[in-house]
Design a protein around this motif. Structure first.
Motif, PDB file in Angstrom:
ATOM      1  N   CYS A   1       4.854  -7.985  -4.760  1.00  0.00           N
ATOM      2  CA  CYS A   1       6.285  -7.995  -5.096  1.00  0.00           C
ATOM      3  C   CYS A   1       6.787  -6.721  -5.771  1.00  0.00           C
ATOM      4  CB  CYS A   1       6.592  -9.195  -5.996  1.00  0.00           C
ATOM      5  SG  CYS A   1       6.375 -10.783  -5.179  1.00  0.00           S
TER       6      CYS A   1
ATOM      7  N   PRO B   1       6.886  -3.405  -1.546  1.00  0.00           N
ATOM      8  CA  PRO B   1       8.177  -3.098  -0.897  1.00  0.00           C
ATOM      9  C   PRO B   1       8.512  -1.611  -0.834  1.00  0.00           C
ATOM     10  CG  PRO B   1       8.412  -4.991  -2.346  1.00  0.00           C
ATOM     11  CD  PRO B   1       7.046  -4.434  -2.590  1.00  0.00           C
ATOM     12  N   ILE B   2       8.358  -0.909  -1.950  1.00  0.00           N
ATOM     13  CA  ILE B   2       8.685   0.519  -1.970  1.00  0.00           C
ATOM     14  C   ILE B   2       7.627   1.325  -1.225  1.00  0.00           C
ATOM     15  CG2 ILE B   2       9.105   2.516  -3.439  1.00  0.00           C
ATOM     16  CD1 ILE B   2      11.279   0.382  -3.578  1.00  0.00           C
TER      17      ILE B   2
ATOM     18  N   ILE C   1      11.047  -6.331   3.054  1.00  0.00           N
ATOM     19  CA  ILE C   1      11.577  -7.118   1.940  1.00  0.00           C
ATOM     20  C   ILE C   1      11.321  -8.606   2.174  1.00  0.00           C
ATOM     21  CG2 ILE C   1      13.682  -7.787   0.717  1.00  0.00           C
ATOM     22  CD1 ILE C   1      14.782  -5.027   1.205  1.00  0.00           C
TER      23      ILE C   1
ATOM     24  N   THR D   1       7.351  -9.530   1.981  1.00  0.00           N
ATOM     25  CA  THR D   1       6.773  -9.432   0.628  1.00  0.00           C
ATOM     26  C   THR D   1       7.299 -10.546  -0.268  1.00  0.00           C
ATOM     27  OG1 THR D   1       8.487  -7.806   0.009  1.00  0.00           O
ATOM     28  CG2 THR D   1       6.346  -6.949   0.741  1.00  0.00           C
TER      29      THR D   1
ATOM     30  N   TYR E   1      14.718  -8.994  -5.936  1.00  0.00           N
ATOM     31  CA  TYR E   1      14.940  -8.646  -4.535  1.00  0.00           C
ATOM     32  C   TYR E   1      16.395  -8.276  -4.238  1.00  0.00           C
ATOM     33  CZ  TYR E   1      10.186  -9.250  -3.017  1.00  0.00           C
ATOM     34  OH  TYR E   1       8.845  -9.057  -2.833  1.00  0.00           O
TER      35      TYR E   1
ATOM     36  N   TYR F   1      16.137  -4.761  -4.969  1.00  0.00           N
ATOM     37  CA  TYR F   1      15.493  -4.085  -3.848  1.00  0.00           C
ATOM     38  C   TYR F   1      16.492  -3.814  -2.721  1.00  0.00           C
ATOM     39  CZ  TYR F   1      10.622  -4.403  -5.386  1.00  0.00           C
ATOM     40  OH  TYR F   1       9.434  -4.224  -6.051  1.00  0.00           O
TER      41      TYR F   1
ATOM     42  N   PHE G   1      17.410  -0.190  -1.361  1.00  0.00           N
ATOM     43  CA  PHE G   1      17.218   0.144   0.053  1.00  0.00           C
ATOM     44  C   PHE G   1      18.528   0.643   0.660  1.00  0.00           C
ATOM     45  CE2 PHE G   1      13.129  -1.550   1.977  1.00  0.00           C
ATOM     46  CZ  PHE G   1      12.426  -1.532   0.777  1.00  0.00           C
TER      47      PHE G   1
END
Length: 390
Positions: A25, A29-30, A196, A199, A243, A246, A250
């Motif tokens: 988590c 993602p990155i 995204i 994960t 998220y 995130y 993004f």
């Protein structure tokens, strides 16, 4: 409220204690965004080397070779008289394709008998192979159209009419979700969203499996559904917040970094993302409740990534799928989400243009919540029976 924050803190402690959830988590993602993105960093490939094997050695075969070489994407690196010589360079990856022009190519083409042109491609690099295929097809169709036109003109047909007869149907391309007509620009945005999605599903699912085995959900016979939902909201609030951040990162940083198209209202994008995350949370909780171990959950979800992407309708039209797959595709949250995202990011759609997609996600959220309620009642009754037996 005190208990809610206590559960929230316990979830944070679990995340930092469980390295698998932490890496999935917070790191994945990155990391994967830049890893996958770097593969498509050079989305517009040019000067792709190919070889030409000319068995005809005619004016027309040489003209075809020249036209292929002048294509924007292709560079002819060598002309050969045998397949073996060209294959040597192909196997050494010095060229990515081989165009084979057969013997009697000019005679058969001019006589309108048709001639079979072969194209050997290195399909391990689908971006380059796709560009070679398109460029060669374009040249062959142009040459064929020119030959047909000359044939009609030689039969005393006026030039304008000869053009129409040589190419009666003209293709008209109108790019909708791929304005640059580039495969990387089309695929990469959804791959980033897929990172995204997966994960979140894997990381949160691991937490749910742990909760059913060791945590508060392990005592479901003592809970009612309201308390169960309260615990779930406390556990999921961290993931929802993380998220959403995130998605914002993004949209605002990673998409521009890779020069990806991103239009539409950022508010609508984040609203859509929040709804999408909520649906994923509900369905992840539902399906994770069937698993006994976090490893089992991770293995299944990791291997399901590509099949779920294919069924979502992004790479293959849902209308062309068998009826059973159509139903399954419309049960996936990613199906309406990808459609809405494309409409917003590429076309700059407004709210009234995407109401059907939002409604679809809302229906999935409600259906998932009802299914989760049924699942909770089943688990509760099972645990009550188990407690009585003990």
């Amino acid at each position: 409220m005190k208990k809610w924050f206590s559960i929230f803190k316990s979830e944070l402690a679990l995340i930092f204690d469980d390295k698998s959830i932490l890496l999935t988590c917070l790191v994945a993602p990155i990391l994967y965004a830049f890893f996958i993105g770097s593969i498509y960093a050079e989305k517009n490939v040019t000067e792709i080397p190919i070889a030409v094997v000319d068995f005809d050695h005619s004016n027309l075969s040489r003209k075809v070779s020249q036209l292929v070489n002048t294509s924007e994407k292709i560079s002819v690196e060598g002309h050969y008289s045998s397949i073996e010589d060209a294959m040597f360079h192909f196997n050494n990856l010095e060229v990515q394709g081989i165009l084979v022009l057969p013997k009697n190519f000019q005679r058969k083409t001019i006589n309108l008998d048709g001639s079979q042109v072969e194209l050997i491609l290195n399909n391990t690099k689908f971006l380059t192979s796709n560009e070679i295929n398109k460029a060669v097809q374009s040249v062959i169709l142009t040459v064929a159209g020119g030959v047909r036109m000359q044939y009609f003109v030689s039969n005393n047909i006026p030039v304008e009419l000869a053009k129409q007869k040589a190419q009666p149907i003209l293709p008209v391309f109108k790019s909708i979700y791929n304005a640059t007509n580039n495969y990387g620009d089309y695929l990469l945005p959804i791959l980033l969203i897929l990172i995204i999605q997966q994960t979140l599903i894997i990381g949160f699912g691991q937490s749910i499996v742990h909760e059913f085995k060791h945590g508060l959900f392990n005592h479901s016979e003592k809970l009612n559904f309201f308390e169960f939902t309260k615990i779930l909201s406390a556990k999921s609030s961290y993931y929802i917040l993380l998220y959403i951040i995130y998605f914002f990162v993004f949209y605002k940083l990673i998409f521009p970094f890779f020069s990806l198209s991103f239009n539409g209202s950022i508010f609508l994008h984040l609203l859509l993302s929040l709804l999408f995350i909520s649906v994923l949370i509900i369905y992840t909780t539902l399906f994770a409740s069937f698993f006994k171990t976090a490893i089992g959950w991770t293995e299944i979800m990791a291997f399901s990534t590509y099949p779920l992407f294919l069924v979502s309708g992004y790479s293959w039209p849902i209308d062309s799928m068998p009826q059973g797959l159509k139903v399954f595709a419309n049960l996936l949250p990613s199906t309406p989400y990808f459609n809405i995202f494309n409409a917003l990011a590429t076309e700059g759609a407004k709210l009234d243009n995407i109401t059907n997609g939002f409604a679809h996600l809302l229906v999935l959220l409600l259906v998932g919540y009802l299914l989760l309620y049924v699942r909770f009642q089943f688990i509760k009754e099972k645990m009550i029976v188990k407690t009585v037996e003990n």
